[in-house]
Write a protein that holds these residues in place. Sequence first.
Motif, PDB file in Angstrom:
ATOM      1  N   LEU A  93       0.831  -1.202   0.000  1.00 29.34           N
ATOM      2  CA  LEU A  93       0.000   0.000   0.000  1.00 29.34           C
ATOM      3  C   LEU A  93       0.868   1.255   0.000  1.00 29.34           C
ATOM      4  O   LEU A  93       0.547   2.248  -0.658  1.00 29.34           O
ATOM      5  N   LYS A  96       1.687   2.207  -3.270  1.00 36.95           N
ATOM      6  CA  LYS A  96       0.461   2.472  -4.036  1.00 36.95           C
ATOM      7  C   LYS A  96       0.020   1.268  -4.863  1.00 36.95           C
ATOM      8  O   LYS A  96      -0.632   1.407  -5.884  1.00 36.95           O
ATOM      9  N   LYS A  98      -2.394  -1.041  -4.677  1.00 36.31           N
ATOM     10  CA  LYS A  98      -3.623  -1.327  -3.940  1.00 36.31           C
ATOM     11  C   LYS A  98      -4.069  -2.782  -4.128  1.00 36.31           C
ATOM     12  O   LYS A  98      -4.432  -3.456  -3.156  1.00 36.31           O
ATOM     13  N   ILE A 177      -9.948   0.037   2.239  1.00 37.82           N
ATOM     14  CA  ILE A 177      -8.935   0.184   1.179  1.00 37.82           C
ATOM     15  C   ILE A 177      -9.620   0.222  -0.184  1.00 37.82           C
ATOM     16  O   ILE A 177      -9.305   1.049  -1.020  1.00 37.82           O
ATOM     17  N   SER A 178     -10.604  -0.677  -0.361  1.00 40.03           N
ATOM     18  CA  SER A 178     -11.276  -0.722  -1.664  1.00 40.03           C
ATOM     19  C   SER A 178     -12.042   0.568  -1.935  1.00 40.03           C
ATOM     20  O   SER A 178     -12.210   0.971  -3.077  1.00 40.03           O
ATOM     21  N   ARG A 179     -12.500   1.247  -0.861  1.00 37.96           N
ATOM     22  CA  ARG A 179     -13.196   2.535  -1.024  1.00 37.96           C
ATOM     23  C   ARG A 179     -12.238   3.728  -0.975  1.00 37.96           C
ATOM     24  O   ARG A 179     -12.688   4.871  -0.853  1.00 37.96           O
ATOM     25  N   ASP A 180     -10.937   3.437  -0.992  1.00 37.67           N
ATOM     26  CA  ASP A 180      -9.903   4.479  -0.925  1.00 37.67           C
ATOM     27  C   ASP A 180      -9.997   5.351   0.326  1.00 37.67           C
ATOM     28  O   ASP A 180      -9.642   6.523   0.307  1.00 37.67           O
ATOM     29  N   LYS A 181     -10.495   4.771   1.395  1.00 38.27           N
ATOM     30  CA  LYS A 181     -10.483   5.492   2.678  1.00 38.27           C
ATOM     31  C   LYS A 181      -9.140   5.262   3.373  1.00 38.27           C
ATOM     32  O   LYS A 181      -8.736   6.022   4.234  1.00 38.27           O
ATOM     33  N   THR A 183      -5.288   4.788   2.289  1.00 43.08           N
ATOM     34  CA  THR A 183      -4.487   4.994   1.085  1.00 43.08           C
ATOM     35  C   THR A 183      -2.999   4.964   1.430  1.00 43.08           C
ATOM     36  O   THR A 183      -2.619   4.759   2.576  1.00 43.08           O
ATOM     37  N   ASN A 186      -2.415   7.409   4.057  1.00 45.34           N
ATOM     38  CA  ASN A 186      -3.289   7.377   5.231  1.00 45.34           C
ATOM     39  C   ASN A 186      -3.616   5.921   5.548  1.00 45.34           C
ATOM     40  O   ASN A 186      -4.706   5.438   5.256  1.00 45.34           O
ATOM     41  N   TYR A 187      -2.643   5.225   6.123  1.00 43.94           N
ATOM     42  CA  TYR A 187      -2.815   3.773   6.275  1.00 43.94           C
ATOM     43  C   TYR A 187      -2.694   3.315   7.720  1.00 43.94           C
ATOM     44  O   TYR A 187      -2.426   2.148   7.990  1.00 43.94           O
TER      45      TYR A 187
END
Lengths: 215, 115
Positions: A93, A96, A98, A177-181, A183, A186-187
Amino acid sequence: MTEHSEVMQEETQIHSGAHVHRDDEGSKMAMWLFLFTELLLFGGLFLLYGSYRFEYADGFKAAAADMNSVIGAVNTLILLTSSLSVALSIAALQRKQKALALGMLWFTIICGLVFLVNKYFEWSHEIGMGIYPGGPALENMSNGEIIYFGLYYVMTGLHGLHVIVGMIFIGFVMFFISRDKITATNYQKLENAGLYWHLVDIIWIFLFPLFYLLH
Amino acid sequence: MSEQSQTAELTANQTYNAEHTNTNNGEHSVSYGTYFMVWLGLVALTSVTVTVAGIHLGSLTLITALLIAAVKTTLVGYHFMHLKFDNIIIKIFVMVCLGIFLCLWILTFADLSFR
């Protein structure tokens, strides 16, 4: 010129983003504090194991001889590998990647499931042999063996619950993660889920030799 | 024009990186290879535990098993749980917690041994 202003706008957005209240360090510290309470929860049980082993060394050895150390070893390898995949998902992650991060988390959940299935077969086998509270086999055993199996069911059972909770935690993180909340920048939530999963792994690192190997 | 946009992009990236460092526990991208090596170490230590348990070392068996487990825990904590990169305060917290835990063990066994 327009490009420049676009970049300026992006910069402003990023800049304002930095002011959104988010404290990763605090979040991490809270997770660690929670892990310390977990350490005391399991630590107390380990202390109980240690004290009773001290008193009933022979009973503990006799009981451990009945354990299937192959299943224990396989489960150890499964949990170690799942710890690796969580660590890899964070690294992915950060880069990047994903899809790779999500794949690694799927793999972790599958490892957790396989671990629990193994545990199910193991417990079924023991219960089938009459080793359960009030069971026919347990009643004829020495005090040491009875205490050993009591601790065995409580500790591996509690650990199993933690595996389930860890899988649910990771499931939520995957959704984010799938909703890009969650990233590449911001992990912390993923990191916290990882911390929890590693703790579950560490507890098993101690459970395995204590219950399966020392006979 | 392209030069200007490149410079602007660079500035944007720098801002981006600065933001990254402030929020996400510093820049630490561990290579995948490092994690695989740690995992190999953990697997190797597991096989050592299993092998050693087969040899009858008497009272040393328990100590050896616990020592190997402690080494494995250190590996997991330091590399997988990123204690390596963590703020000194978190490292101190972990040490204090482990210290308290150790005290519990020592006190309990001091009691048990001299009964």
